[in-house]
Design a protein around this motif. Structure first.
Motif, PDB file in Angstrom:
ATOM      1  N   PRO A 241       0.801  -1.224   0.000  1.00  0.00           N
ATOM      2  CA  PRO A 241       0.000   0.000   0.000  1.00  0.00           C
ATOM      3  C   PRO A 241       0.832   1.272   0.000  1.00  0.00           C
ATOM      4  CG  PRO A 241      -0.859  -1.574   1.596  1.00  0.00           C
ATOM      5  CD  PRO A 241       0.456  -2.107   1.126  1.00  0.00           C
ATOM      6  N   LEU A 242       1.977   1.255   0.704  1.00  0.00           N
ATOM      7  CA  LEU A 242       2.835   2.446   0.720  1.00  0.00           C
ATOM      8  C   LEU A 242       3.336   2.780  -0.675  1.00  0.00           C
ATOM      9  CD1 LEU A 242       4.929   1.872   3.965  1.00  0.00           C
ATOM     10  CD2 LEU A 242       3.509   3.876   3.479  1.00  0.00           C
ATOM     11  N   LEU A 243       3.725   1.769  -1.444  1.00  0.00           N
ATOM     12  CA  LEU A 243       4.245   2.012  -2.785  1.00  0.00           C
ATOM     13  C   LEU A 243       3.131   2.397  -3.757  1.00  0.00           C
ATOM     14  CD1 LEU A 243       6.908   1.957  -4.406  1.00  0.00           C
ATOM     15  CD2 LEU A 243       6.338  -0.382  -5.074  1.00  0.00           C
ATOM     16  N   LEU A 244       1.989   1.768  -3.610  1.00  0.00           N
ATOM     17  CA  LEU A 244       0.886   2.003  -4.559  1.00  0.00           C
ATOM     18  C   LEU A 244       0.142   3.302  -4.287  1.00  0.00           C
ATOM     19  CD1 LEU A 244      -0.608  -1.613  -4.674  1.00  0.00           C
ATOM     20  CD2 LEU A 244       0.749  -0.501  -6.451  1.00  0.00           C
ATOM     21  N   GLY A 249      -0.607  10.262  -5.587  1.00  0.00           N
ATOM     22  CA  GLY A 249      -1.748   9.518  -6.102  1.00  0.00           C
ATOM     23  C   GLY A 249      -1.401   8.061  -6.359  1.00  0.00           C
ATOM     24  N   ARG A 250      -2.427   7.268  -6.652  1.00  0.00           N
ATOM     25  CA  ARG A 250      -2.254   5.849  -6.875  1.00  0.00           C
ATOM     26  C   ARG A 250      -1.550   5.585  -8.198  1.00  0.00           C
ATOM     27  NH1 ARG A 250      -4.283   1.007  -5.047  1.00  0.00           N
ATOM     28  NH2 ARG A 250      -4.577  -0.629  -6.607  1.00  0.00           N
ATOM     29  N   LEU A 251      -0.689   4.563  -8.199  1.00  0.00           N
ATOM     30  CA  LEU A 251      -0.039   4.172  -9.452  1.00  0.00           C
ATOM     31  C   LEU A 251      -1.096   3.783 -10.482  1.00  0.00           C
ATOM     32  CD1 LEU A 251       2.994   1.948  -8.388  1.00  0.00           C
ATOM     33  CD2 LEU A 251       3.048   4.282  -9.257  1.00  0.00           C
ATOM     34  N   PRO A 252      -0.922   4.174 -11.741  1.00  0.00           N
ATOM     35  CA  PRO A 252      -1.930   3.854 -12.760  1.00  0.00           C
ATOM     36  C   PRO A 252      -1.944   2.364 -13.093  1.00  0.00           C
ATOM     37  CG  PRO A 252      -0.003   4.842 -13.774  1.00  0.00           C
ATOM     38  CD  PRO A 252       0.206   4.947 -12.294  1.00  0.00           C
ATOM     39  N   HIS A 270       1.607  -9.396  -2.850  1.00  0.00           N
ATOM     40  CA  HIS A 270       0.692  -8.397  -2.297  1.00  0.00           C
ATOM     41  C   HIS A 270       0.476  -7.247  -3.288  1.00  0.00           C
ATOM     42  CE1 HIS A 270      -0.536  -5.884   1.480  1.00  0.00           C
ATOM     43  NE2 HIS A 270      -1.568  -6.286   0.768  1.00  0.00           N
ATOM     44  N   LEU A 271       1.556  -6.803  -3.924  1.00  0.00           N
ATOM     45  CA  LEU A 271       1.420  -5.751  -4.944  1.00  0.00           C
ATOM     46  C   LEU A 271       0.444  -6.180  -6.039  1.00  0.00           C
ATOM     47  CD1 LEU A 271       5.162  -4.685  -5.301  1.00  0.00           C
ATOM     48  CD2 LEU A 271       3.297  -3.152  -4.659  1.00  0.00           C
ATOM     49  N   LEU A 272       0.590  -7.413  -6.495  1.00  0.00           N
ATOM     50  CA  LEU A 272      -0.239  -7.897  -7.599  1.00  0.00           C
ATOM     51  C   LEU A 272      -1.665  -8.196  -7.164  1.00  0.00           C
ATOM     52  CD1 LEU A 272       2.431 -10.225  -9.235  1.00  0.00           C
ATOM     53  CD2 LEU A 272       1.550  -8.072 -10.164  1.00  0.00           C
ATOM     54  N   GLU A 273      -1.871  -8.481  -5.894  1.00  0.00           N
ATOM     55  CA  GLU A 273      -3.225  -8.649  -5.379  1.00  0.00           C
ATOM     56  C   GLU A 273      -3.976  -7.325  -5.350  1.00  0.00           C
ATOM     57  OE1 GLU A 273      -2.425 -12.423  -2.316  1.00  0.00           O
ATOM     58  OE2 GLU A 273      -2.826 -10.412  -1.528  1.00  0.00           O
ATOM     59  N   ALA A 324       7.706   2.732 -10.415  1.00  0.00           N
ATOM     60  CA  ALA A 324       7.911   2.548  -8.976  1.00  0.00           C
ATOM     61  C   ALA A 324       8.874   1.392  -8.752  1.00  0.00           C
ATOM     62  CB  ALA A 324       6.581   2.274  -8.275  1.00  0.00           C
ATOM     63  N   ILE A 325       9.620   1.486  -7.657  1.00  0.00           N
ATOM     64  CA  ILE A 325      10.588   0.444  -7.297  1.00  0.00           C
ATOM     65  C   ILE A 325      10.407   0.111  -5.818  1.00  0.00           C
ATOM     66  CG2 ILE A 325      13.039  -0.116  -7.030  1.00  0.00           C
ATOM     67  CD1 ILE A 325      13.647   1.754  -9.367  1.00  0.00           C
TER      68      ILE A 325
END
Length: 444
Positions: A241-244, A249-252, A270-273, A324-325
Motif C-alpha cells: 500500500p505504501l508504494l501504490l 496519487g495511486r499508481l496507474p 501483495h502488490l499484484l493482489e 515505482a521500485i
C-alpha cells in the motif's frame, strides 16, 4: 510429563541429537534453516521447536556451561550440553520434566560420544542441585541476562535508549502468526468467519490482516492452496500500500514496477493482489527466486522473474524506466529475530557497516532506473538505525532531485510503541521490526 509439540513417536534422545547438530552448525556459522534442512524429515518439526528454544536461551546456557565446566568439551558434546542447559532453564516451555531432559540428554550422548556420557550426566545433575546459585551468578553477565551478543545489546542501547530492554525481551518471545487475506477475494472480517467455521480463532488487525490466536499449519487455513490467504507479518503488509498509494496519487493501471529483492515473494504477491501491474521480480539467488514463482503460482498471479544482482542493472535492465521500485534491501534482519532466533548469534558488529554499504550501492544503482515523478520504497527488516534514516539522509544529500514522502520510518516490534500510531492497524498489535522510507524523484 510431555506437553511438547514434538512428534510423540520420536524418542526425546533422538530429537536432542538432532538439536545438538543444529546448535553446533549455528555456532560454526551456518543458519538454522540450513541446519534443519539436513535433519531427517520425520524429526524436523520437533528439532525445530527445540532448536528455536535453545537459540532464545543460548547466551545463558553458554554462561552456565562456563560455570559448570571451565574447559569446553568436544564441539558436538558442547552443543548437546548447551542444548540441555537451555531447555532445563525453561523446562516447562520445552514440555518435559527436568529428570526426563537429563536422562534423555545422557542417552543422546551415549548414542554418539559414549565416553562423555558421565561428564554430561555430572554437569546436568550439578546444575539441578545448584540451579539458584548458578543462575544468580550468570545473571550479572548481560549476554546471559538478555541472550544476545554484547555488541547487539550495546548497539540497541545507543540506538533506542528508552526501548532497548523491551526490544531484547520481545526478541525472545514466540512471534504471532499473521495472515494476509487476498484483497481480490475477501476482507479480513469475512475471512475470520471462515476461520471460525474451521475451528480457528483470530483477530482482524488491518484491512487484510488477521492475527491467529494460535499458530497452525498452513494446511489448516481455509482456501490457502486456492490462494485466498497467505502468511505475512503485519509490518511487511505495509509495503505494497505504501508504494501504490502515495502523496502523488495511486499508481496507474499497468504501471511498470520493479521488486528489486523479491524472494520469498510475499510483497511481490501483495502488490499484484492490490493492482494490475507490469511487474519485474528480481532476486540474486535463483533458488530463492523459485519460491517467488511458487508463491505466484499458488495465488494465480503473474510477473516477470529474473535472477540477477540489483546492483548491476547493465546485466538485466532493458532500458525502460520504472514507475515505482520496491527495494526490500539485504539487511541484518534485526527486526525479525523472533522468527529467526539464530540471527543474533550469526551476525557480527562489523556486518552492519558492510550491509549499510550494500544498501547504499543498491540505492545508487536503482535510482537512475526510476522515471521522473516515480517513487522508490526503501525498506529493511531491521531495528538498527544504521540501516534506516541515516542511510536515507545521506542519499538525499547526494541527490537534490530526491524528496522523502510520508512513511512509517522505524517501526519497532513492540505493542503500544508510540511510532505505531502512525501506521495502519491498532497500536496494540505487535509486529516485526521494519524501517520504511518512500522517495520521489522530482523532475529536473
Amino acid at each position: 510429563m510431555n506437553a511438547s509439540p514434538t512428534p510423540q513417536a520420536l524418542p526425546l534422545s533422538r530429537l536432542l541429537n538432532h538439536t545438538a547438530d543444529a546448535v553446533r552448525a549455528v555456532r560454526s556459522g551456518a543458519s538454522l534453516n540450513e541446519a534443519l534442512a539436513a535433519c531427517p524429515v520425520p524429526a524436523r518439526p520437533g528439532t525445530q521447536a527445540l532448536s528455536f528454544q535453545v537459540m532464545r536461551g543460548l547466551g545463558r546456557a553458554q554462561a552456565l556451561r562456563g560455570q559448570l565446566a571451565r574447559r569446553a568439551p568436544p564441539a558436538w558434546v558442547d552443543a548437546l550440553l548447551l542444548t540441555a542447559l537451555a531447555l532445563l532453564c525453561e523446562a516447562e516451555e520445552a514440555g518435559y520434566a527436568e529428570h526426563t531432559l537429563v536422562d534423555q540428554a545422557v542417552e543422546a550422548v551415549k548414542q554418539r560420544e559414549r565416553a562423555s556420557s558421565s561428564f554430561v550426566n555430572a554437569v546436568l545433575r550439578r546444575f539441578l542441585r545448584e540451579r539458584e546459585a548458578l543462575l544468580a551468578a550468570v545473571a550479572r553477565d548481560p549476554v546471559a541476562q538478555w541472550n544476545h551478543p554484547r555488541w547487539w545489546i550495546e548497539r540497541l542501547q545507543r540506538d533506542w535508549p528508552e526501548h532497548w530492554q523491551a526490544l531484547l525481551s520481545a526478541n525472545n518471545q514466540r512471534p504471532p502468526m499473521t495472515l494476509r487475506v487476498n484483497a481480490a477475494r475477501a476482507t479480513a472480517e469475512a475471512y475470520l468467519e471462515r476461520l471460525q467455521a474451521a475451528g480457528l480463532e483470530g483477530t482482524a488487525i488491518g484491512p487484510q490482516a488477521v492475527r491467529l490466536d494460535l499458530p497452525c499449519p498452513v494446511s489448516r487455513l481455509p482456501g490457502f492452496e486456492a490462494g485466498d490467504v497467505s502468511v505475512q507479518d503485519l509490518a511487511a503488509q505495509w509495503a505494497a500500500p505504501l508504494l501504490l498509494e502515495a502523496e502523488g496519487g495511486r499508481l496507474p493501471r499497468g504501471a511498470r514496477v520493479l521488486d528489486a529483492c523479491a524472494a520469498p515473494g510475499g510483497k511481490t504477491a501483495h502488490l499484484l493482489e492490490l493492482a494490475e501491474l507490469d511487474l519485474l521480480a528480481l532476486d540474486s539467488d535463483a533458488a530463492r527466486l523459485a519460491r517467488v514463482e511458487d508463491t505466484l503460482a499458488r495465488l494465480q498471479l503473474r510477473a516477470e522473474l529474473k535472477a540477477a544482482d540489483a546492483r548491476q542493472p547493465e546485466a538485466w535492465w532493458d532500458g525502460r524506466p520504472f514507475d515505482a521500485i520496491l527495494m526490500d534491501a539485504p539487511c541484518s534482519a534485526a527486526g525479525i529475530v523472533r522468527r529467526h532466533p539464530d540471527v543474533r548469534w550469526l551476525r557480527r558488529d562489523a556486518d552492519i557497516a558492510q550491509l549499510a554499504g550494500i544498501q547504499r550501492d543498491m540505492l545508487e544503482a536503482l535510482w537512475p532506473l526510476l522515471k521522473p515523478g516515480g517513487r522508490l520504497l526503501y525498506c529493511t527488516c531491521s531495528v538498527f538505525k544504521a540501516e534506516g534514516q541515516p542511510q536515507i539522509d545521506a542519499f538525499l544529500q547526494r541527490h537534490s532531485e530526491a524528496r522523502q514522502l510520508a512513511a512509517p520510518g522505524h517501526a519497532l516490534p513492540l505493542p503500544h510503541n508510540a511510532d505505531v500510531a502512525a501506521h495502519p492497524g491498532p497500536a496494540a498489535a505487535a509486529h516485526d521490526g521494519f524501517f520504511y522510507a518512500l522517495l520521489e524523484k522530482r523532475p529536473v
